[in-house]
Write a protein that holds these residues in place. Structure first.
Motif, mmCIF file in Angstrom:
data_model
loop_
_atom_site.group_PDB
_atom_site.id
_atom_site.type_symbol
_atom_site.label_atom_id
_atom_site.label_comp_id
_atom_site.label_asym_id
_atom_site.label_seq_id
_atom_site.Cartn_x
_atom_site.Cartn_y
_atom_site.Cartn_z
ATOM 1 N N GLN A 1 67.470 -69.083 11.802
ATOM 2 C CA GLN A 1 68.113 -67.847 12.247
ATOM 3 C C GLN A 1 69.617 -67.995 12.076
ATOM 4 O OE1 GLN A 1 67.798 -67.244 16.463
ATOM 5 N NE2 GLN A 1 69.121 -65.453 16.488
ATOM 6 N N THR B 1 72.906 -69.253 15.583
ATOM 7 C CA THR B 1 72.111 -70.035 14.641
ATOM 8 C C THR B 1 70.995 -70.745 15.385
ATOM 9 O OG1 THR B 1 73.435 -72.066 14.837
ATOM 10 C CG2 THR B 1 74.157 -70.423 13.220
ATOM 11 N N ARG B 2 69.892 -70.931 14.705
ATOM 12 C CA ARG B 2 68.773 -71.689 15.278
ATOM 13 C C ARG B 2 68.087 -72.428 14.147
ATOM 14 N NH1 ARG B 2 63.315 -70.346 16.413
ATOM 15 N NH2 ARG B 2 63.726 -68.169 15.860
ATOM 16 N N HIS C 1 70.146 -74.796 18.812
ATOM 17 C CA HIS C 1 70.832 -73.514 18.761
ATOM 18 C C HIS C 1 72.325 -73.746 18.578
ATOM 19 C CE1 HIS C 1 67.519 -70.842 20.381
ATOM 20 N NE2 HIS C 1 67.023 -72.055 20.542
ATOM 21 N N THR D 1 68.158 -73.970 8.737
ATOM 22 C CA THR D 1 68.500 -72.824 9.576
ATOM 23 C C THR D 1 67.410 -71.770 9.480
ATOM 24 O OG1 THR D 1 70.842 -73.232 9.172
ATOM 25 C CG2 THR D 1 70.243 -71.092 10.092
ATOM 26 N N ARG E 1 62.096 -75.512 14.356
ATOM 27 C CA ARG E 1 61.736 -76.289 15.544
ATOM 28 C C ARG E 1 60.876 -77.526 15.234
ATOM 29 N NH1 ARG E 1 61.485 -75.229 21.079
ATOM 30 N NH2 ARG E 1 59.750 -76.219 22.183
#
Length: 386
Positions: free
Chosen positions: A305, A283-284, A271, A303, A287
């Motif tokens: 998000q 930003t995320r 994040h 990225t 995963r």
């Protein structure tokens, strides 16, 4: 601290571990093989992407977390550090931290990590008792833990380590003895976490089955209060709920988070929080490790998000992070983040009840949680933010 001195951090997530600890809900994975050259190249690509978004910033800290970043080749950390220095200005007193496990193999690499540019190490000790280490699923024993602490002290000017307490059957007397022993190896910082049951972990299932019980609320409170007493007496008061340091030795990187500063989140699931053109952006990164690699190869970043944080959400995030700190939140920060004064950001009646109950205080132009409030912070935040 003025708002322009909260720092600007770079977080690098290494998502791999030798084994998954039963209490851990972090984004960590076990893989038989890792193409580290591909990972190194991908970190550098994603770093360049974020550098283009944030030109002219001065980096105050870099943090290699995980997972277990001490499993990395030190050359990978060196490449990332060198790239950060090419893309941004570097603070003269930059803090560059690496999380490490105290197994003999990983501890043996500490000198190489120092040569790579790491100047602070954080060791995941967790306990100083072999039976408890086995319960926690750790890969090291107590002797290895103490040897790693000794090596860290000889290798780095600054180091820290973690312990987990409020474990099943743990008494105040036993924790006092273990903590006192740990302090004899401490330098200027230590992190002490109460064991909690996190969603999706092995411990969640075991706890639900009744395989073990945690100390009750009264016992946890006694353990917490004794911890504060011992660390305060040792000159290492809690500057944050779970973190203790001698004045001036606080984790500069984590202070960026808690003071709601800006930071880049690099790597799978990382994040970030960035202020771009006056807007606070969350930003995320994707995963899953393999998917992250694919996306970086295809577009230079992964990225998932990148959204503007609404004013009310900025208040909530800032309060949730800032009240963890003993210093609290400067009232001027509300205005800097939202354009409004604190009284226009928070519900006056809720705030008055918490101040009247001794859980929050307004002092020296700051909103802060009292010691009683920090001990019950989740409940305090639930009441304050509704």
């Amino acid at each position: 601290m003025s708002e322009d001195k909260r720092g600007f951090g770079i977080y690098v997530h290494w998502p791999f571990c030798k084994a998954k600890c039963p209490y851990c809900d972090f984004n960590s994975h076990v893989r038989a093989e890792i193409d580290e050259a591909a990972w190194r190249e991908s970190y550098l690509k994603e770093l360049a992407h974020f550098a283009a978004l944030t030109p002219g910033r001065s980096v105050s800290s870099i943090f290699f977390g995980g997972g277990t970043p001490s499993l990395m080749n030190p050359a990978t950390t060196a490449a990332v550090i060198d790239a950060v220095a090419r893309h941004w200005r570097i603070a003269n007193d930059i803090e560059i931290t690496l999380e490490a496990n105290p197994t003999s193999v990983e501890a043996g690499k500490l000198h190489d990590f120092r040569q790579a540019g790491i100047n602070r190490v954080s060791l995941g000790i967790q306990a100083l008792d072999d039976r408890e280490l086995k319960f926690l699923g750790r890969q090291h024993n107590a002797d290895e833990a103490l040897a790693a602490l000794d090596l860290a002290a000889k290798t780095f000017a600054r180091f820290t380590f973690d312990l987990i307490y409020a474990r099943p059957r743990q008494s105040v007397a036993a924790w006092r003895e273990e903590l006192t022993r740990a302090l004899s190896f401490a330098a200027d910082h230590i992190s002490l976490y109460q064991l909690t049951i996190e969603t999706g972990t092995v411990f969640e299932q075991a706890y639900a089955r009744g395989d073990f019980q945690l100390p009750d609320e009264e016992a946890q409170s006694a353990l917490f209060e004794m911890t504060q007493e011992i660390l305060g007496g040792a000159g290492m008061p809690a500057y944050e709920i779970s973190n203790h340091a001698r004045p001036g030795s606080e984790s500069r990187h984590n202070l960026v988070y808690w003071r709601y500063g800006d930071y880049v989140g690099l790597g799978p699931g990382a994040h970030g929080r960035l202020t771009l053109d006056g807007r606070k952006i969350a930003t995320r990164q994707h995963r899953a490790p393999e998917r992250w690699l694919e996306m970086v190869a295809a577009q230079g970043h992964a990225t998932r998000q990148q959204d503007e944080i609404a004013r009310d959400d900025r208040v909530s995030e800032m309060v949730m992070m800032g009240l963890r700190l003993a210093e609290g939140i400067p009232l001027a920060r509300f205005t800097a983040e939202t354009g409004k004064e604190m009284r226009d950001c928070l519900d006056a009646a809720r705030l008055a009840r918490l101040i009247g109950g001794g859980f929050l205080a307004l002092r020296d132009e700051r909103l802060l949680a009292t010691e009683s409030g920090r001990q019950r912070l989740n409940a305090v935040l639930g009441e304050l933010l509704g």
